[in-house]
Structures are given as C-alpha cells and as structure tokens.
Design an enzyme around this catalytic site. Structure first.
Site, PDB file in Angstrom:
ATOM      1  N   ALA A  61       0.574  -1.595  -0.401  1.00  0.00           N
ATOM      2  CA  ALA A  61      -0.167  -0.457  -0.561  1.00  0.00           C
ATOM      3  C   ALA A  61       0.916   0.753   0.055  1.00  0.00           C
ATOM      4  CB  ALA A  61      -1.140  -0.290   1.873  1.00  0.00           C
ATOM      5  N   GLU A 109      -0.460  -9.394  -0.806  1.00  0.00           N
ATOM      6  CA  GLU A 109      -1.628  -9.532  -1.008  1.00  0.00           C
ATOM      7  C   GLU A 109      -2.410 -10.211  -1.949  1.00  0.00           C
ATOM      8  OE1 GLU A 109      -2.748  -6.281   1.765  1.00  0.00           O
ATOM      9  OE2 GLU A 109      -3.861  -7.711   3.295  1.00  0.00           O
TER      10      GLU A 109
HETATM   11  N1  DAK Z   1       4.033   3.238  -0.515  1.00  0.00           N
HETATM   12  C1  DAK Z   1       5.285   4.382  -1.285  1.00  0.00           C
HETATM   13  N2  DAK Z   1       5.708   4.716  -1.244  1.00  0.00           N
HETATM   14  C2  DAK Z   1       6.745   3.485  -1.429  1.00  0.00           C
HETATM   15  C3  DAK Z   1       6.266   2.434  -0.537  1.00  0.00           C
HETATM   16  C4  DAK Z   1       5.166   2.295  -0.304  1.00  0.00           C
HETATM   17  N3  DAK Z   1       4.545   1.447   0.276  1.00  0.00           N
HETATM   18  N4  DAK Z   1       7.650   1.263  -0.771  1.00  0.00           N
HETATM   19  C5  DAK Z   1       8.773   2.160  -1.237  1.00  0.00           C
HETATM   20  N5  DAK Z   1       8.347   3.397  -1.642  1.00  0.00           N
HETATM   21  C6  DAK Z   1       9.186   4.670  -2.362  1.00  0.00           C
HETATM   22  C7  DAK Z   1      10.427   4.798  -1.426  1.00  0.00           C
HETATM   23  O1  DAK Z   1       9.708   6.025  -0.558  1.00  0.00           O
HETATM   24  C8  DAK Z   1      11.121   5.229  -2.684  1.00  0.00           C
HETATM   25  O2  DAK Z   1      10.671   7.012  -3.078  1.00  0.00           O
HETATM   26  P1  DAK Z   1      11.731   8.464  -2.622  1.00  0.00           P
HETATM   27  O3  DAK Z   1      11.436   8.370  -1.251  1.00  0.00           O
HETATM   28  O4  DAK Z   1      12.599   8.211  -3.427  1.00  0.00           O
HETATM   29  O5  DAK Z   1      10.603   9.550  -3.442  1.00  0.00           O
HETATM   30  C9  DAK Z   1      10.794   4.558  -3.724  1.00  0.00           C
HETATM   31  O6  DAK Z   1       9.637   3.798  -3.077  1.00  0.00           O
HETATM   32  C10 DAK Z   1      11.903   3.903  -3.719  1.00  0.00           C
HETATM   33  O7  DAK Z   1      12.287   2.983  -2.590  1.00  0.00           O
HETATM   34  P2  DAK Z   1      13.456   3.436  -2.286  1.00  0.00           P
HETATM   35  O8  DAK Z   1      14.175   3.862  -1.931  1.00  0.00           O
HETATM   36  O9  DAK Z   1      13.051   2.511  -0.265  1.00  0.00           O
HETATM   37  O10 DAK Z   1      13.916   1.520  -1.896  1.00  0.00           O
HETATM   38  P3  DAK Z   1      15.053   0.460  -1.660  1.00  0.00           P
HETATM   39  O11 DAK Z   1      16.061  -0.250  -2.767  1.00  0.00           O
HETATM   40  O12 DAK Z   1      16.078   1.521  -0.613  1.00  0.00           O
HETATM   41  O13 DAK Z   1      14.359   0.055  -0.259  1.00  0.00           O
HETATM   42  C11 DAK Z   1      11.874  -1.707  -0.031  1.00  0.00           C
HETATM   43  C12 DAK Z   1      12.547  -1.521  -1.091  1.00  0.00           C
HETATM   44  C13 DAK Z   1      11.069  -2.052  -0.377  1.00  0.00           C
HETATM   45  C14 DAK Z   1      12.655  -2.381   1.036  1.00  0.00           C
HETATM   46  C15 DAK Z   1      11.508  -0.692   0.435  1.00  0.00           C
HETATM   47  O14 DAK Z   1      11.182   0.648  -0.240  1.00  0.00           O
HETATM   48  C16 DAK Z   1      10.666  -0.338   1.815  1.00  0.00           C
HETATM   49  O15 DAK Z   1      10.712  -1.237   2.742  1.00  0.00           O
HETATM   50  N6  DAK Z   1       9.095   0.139   1.175  1.00  0.00           N
HETATM   51  C17 DAK Z   1       7.633   0.005   2.240  1.00  0.00           C
HETATM   52  C18 DAK Z   1       7.052  -1.705   2.440  1.00  0.00           C
HETATM   53  C19 DAK Z   1       5.937  -1.330   2.905  1.00  0.00           C
HETATM   54  O16 DAK Z   1       6.430  -1.749   4.436  1.00  0.00           O
HETATM   55  N7  DAK Z   1       5.119  -1.601   2.237  1.00  0.00           N
HETATM   56  C20 DAK Z   1       3.646  -1.659   2.867  1.00  0.00           C
HETATM   57  C21 DAK Z   1       3.457  -2.553   3.458  1.00  0.00           C
HETATM   58  S1  DAK Z   1       1.661  -1.567   4.673  1.00  0.00           S
HETATM   59  C22 DAK Z   1      -5.312  -1.167   5.071  1.00  0.00           C
HETATM   60  C23 DAK Z   1      -4.152  -1.899   6.453  1.00  0.00           C
HETATM   61  C24 DAK Z   1      -3.738  -2.457   5.681  1.00  0.00           C
HETATM   62  C25 DAK Z   1      -2.903  -2.145   4.410  1.00  0.00           C
HETATM   63  C26 DAK Z   1      -3.472  -1.857   3.543  1.00  0.00           C
HETATM   64  C27 DAK Z   1      -4.398  -1.114   4.023  1.00  0.00           C
HETATM   65  N8  DAK Z   1      -6.506  -0.766   5.518  1.00  0.00           N
HETATM   66  C28 DAK Z   1      -7.044  -0.319   6.637  1.00  0.00           C
HETATM   67  C29 DAK Z   1      -7.408  -0.101   4.386  1.00  0.00           C
HETATM   68  C30 DAK Z   1      -1.623  -2.582   4.441  1.00  0.00           C
HETATM   69  C31 DAK Z   1      -0.630  -2.196   4.048  1.00  0.00           C
HETATM   70  C32 DAK Z   1       0.313  -2.609   3.566  1.00  0.00           C
HETATM   71  O17 DAK Z   1       1.126  -2.570   2.523  1.00  0.00           O
END
Ligand code: DAK
Length: 254
Positions: A61, A109
């Site tokens: 997300a 998911e």
């Molecule tokens: N959202 C927004 N931007 C993201 C992102 C994300 N999930 N993942 C990466 N980016 C962006 C980064 O901010 C960065 O953008 P800039 O800062 O350069 O503008 C760009 O993508 C490149 O990312 P990184 O610089 O971080 O790249 P790395 O290779 O260093 O790292 C990584 C890759 C995948 C390990 C890292 O980006 C990371 O940890 N990303 C986040 C992973 C994560 O935590 N995903 C979200 C999981 S939570 C809901 C309830 C729950 C959910 C949904 C809805 N409701 C009640 C409606 C669930 C939510 C989730 O999915």
C-alpha cells in the site's frame, strides 16, 4: 499507472509506477479493478500480473497516502482492496502473479489473490504491516494461512519478516522459481493449462478453492455436483472420445 496488454491468449496487467516501487495508491487499486474488468471482456485463457521497473512487483500500500485518514475512509479502503483482489477468485480464467522483485504488504496480498505465483530468485516477500503499527488489510491474514498454514502465516504476520524466494518456494507461498525472465515462466506455466476447456478449469478451481472453508462432507457434495456438471459438457465427451481414439482432444469450452 496500470497497463493492460494482450499476448496471444494471455492478458498481462503491469503495475507501472516504478518510482514508488509500484506501491498501491487507491487510484492504482481502482485501475487494477478496471483492468480486470476489461480483461474479463477479452477472449483470453489466463491473466498475468507483474510489476514495471525490474526492482519490484509491488512494495505494498502507498504508505504516504495511508497517513491521517479518517477511520471510516480506511475501512472503505480495506474493503476496496479486498473486493478488487477477490474478483480474481471467480475470474473467468486462472491468474498468475509474476513476482519480479519486492512483493510486500498489499503487493503480496495481490499476488496471493492470484491462482498461482511464480517468482524471480531475487524476489523478496513479506507482510511488514506490523512494523507500521498496522495489520494486513487486503486479504493477507486470510489468504496466507490458506497457502502456507497457520504457524507460518502467524510467523510472517506477527514478525513482519522478509522471506526470500527459496523459502517462499519451500513453504508453498510461490509455485515455481524462474531461471530466466519471470514473465516468461508465468507464460510457460499458463501454457500448461490454457489448452484445457474453460468449463472444466473453472469447476476444478471452484471445487479446490472451496475445500478449505467447507466441512469435508459438504466439500465432497460440491465436488460430486461439479464433477457431474463437467461430465455433462461437450468437452468431456470430446476428451473421453479422444482418449479412446488415441488422438489429441480439441476442447471448445462447451
Ligand atoms: N509506499 C509509498 N512509497 C514507497 C513504498 C510504499 N509502500 N515503498 C517504496 N516507496 C518509495 C520510496 O519512498 C522511495 O521513494 P522516494 O523516497 O525516492 O521518493 C522509492 O519508492 C524507492 O524506495 P526505497 O528508496 O525505499 O528503495 P529501497 O530499494 O531502498 O528499499 C524496500 C526497497 C521495498 C525494502 C523499501 O522501499 C520498503 O521497505 N518499502 C516499504 C515496504 C512496506 O512496508 N510496504 C507497505 C506494507 S503495509 C489498510 C490496512 C493495511 C494495509 C492497507 C490498507 N486499510 C485499513 C485500508 C496494508 C498496507 C501495506 O501494504
């Protein structure tokens, strides 16, 4: 942000927001829903999802968009994501996720909502929501235990840890790992079933998908009904005749 393309009898939906690792904004989720609907009007035999940019399938997300939203808007957001991905359960053809890199949170998911998953050896997967103070909202807590069992699902959801491709394969989270391009593997995998009749494919998928949520006696009844229905199709008559006549069957989805 989402591209829908045609490759023979396959449709390919590419999440195309590589600057944010294909993170799922609500707009992208709506685009995915529209692409699934559009693909549903095409004469196709499999639907493949993948991510643009070579680094990520989908990093989950859009974390920035999730900040500061009213509670009921979040509830509606969770339902939107669940509803969109659940369309794949009953979609007219099987679906495959070609996991070409990171698949985290909502990205995993989406992959889990597909019928099959294949991954690149460099793919990394996880449900890291707990690290954000959240829990999965787009079906992860329900689909992961169905794929890998409760203990492994609890471990992934409660620790948020990242699983590599080999471990994902070993636990049954992905079906196969690619030696070359993961999209090519997804297409080759699809070619193993696209020659079969759509009625039998959909009855078989329906029966298996209902197994885990159904008591055994009821599941067996569902199987008896669906296998009888399959028996009544012209494809079944063709398949049985082709065997006896020692020739290749030609299924016509009838
Ligand atoms: N959202 C927004 N931007 C993201 C992102 C994300 N999930 N993942 C990466 N980016 C962006 C980064 O901010 C960065 O953008 P800039 O800062 O350069 O503008 C760009 O993508 C490149 O990312 P990184 O610089 O971080 O790249 P790395 O290779 O260093 O790292 C990584 C890759 C995948 C390990 C890292 O980006 C990371 O940890 N990303 C986040 C992973 C994560 O935590 N995903 C979200 C999981 S939570 C809901 C309830 C729950 C959910 C949904 C809805 N409701 C009640 C409606 C669930 C939510 C989730 O999915």
């Amino acid at each position: 942000m989402v591209n829908l393309t045609r490759d023979g009898d396959l449709a390919v939906i590419t999440l195309d927001r590589p600057e944010a690792l294909n993170a799922l904004s609500f707009a992208i989720i709506r685009d995915i829903g529209a692409a699934i609907d559009e693909a549903g009007t095409w004469d196709i035999r499999a639907l493949i999802f993948t991510g643009a940019g070579g680094k990520a399938f989908c990093a989950g997300a859009d974390i920035k968009e999730l900040m500061g939203r009213p509670l009921m808007a979040e509830r509606a957001g969770a339902e939107l994501g669940q509803r969109t991905f659940a369309r794949l359960d009953g979609f007219k053809v099987p679906s495959l996720a070609a996991i070409n890199g990171y698949a985290f949170g909502g990205g995993l998911e989406l992959a889990m909502a597909c019928t099959f998953r294949v991954a690149s050896p460099k793919a990394k997967m996880g449900l890291p929501e707990i690290k954000l103070g959240l829990i999965p909202g787009y079906g992860g807590t329900q689909r992961l235990p169905r794929l890998v069992g409760e203990a492994r699902a609890l471990e992934m959801v409660l620790t948020g840890r990242t699983v590599g491709a080999d471990e994902a394969l070993a636990m049954g989270l992905v079906n196969r790992l690619a030696e070359g391009e993961v999209l090519d593997l997804a297409k080759a995998f699809a070619a193993e079933f696209t020659g079969f009749g759509l009625p039998a494919l959909s009855f078989a998928r329906d029966a298996v998908q209902r197994a885990l949520g159904t008591p055994l006696a009821e599941g067996l009844r569902i199987e008896a009904d669906l296998s009888t229905l399959a028996y009544r199709t012209q494809d079944a008559a063709e398949g049985l005749a082709a065997f006896v006549e020692k020739r290749k069957p030609t299924f016509e989805d009838r």
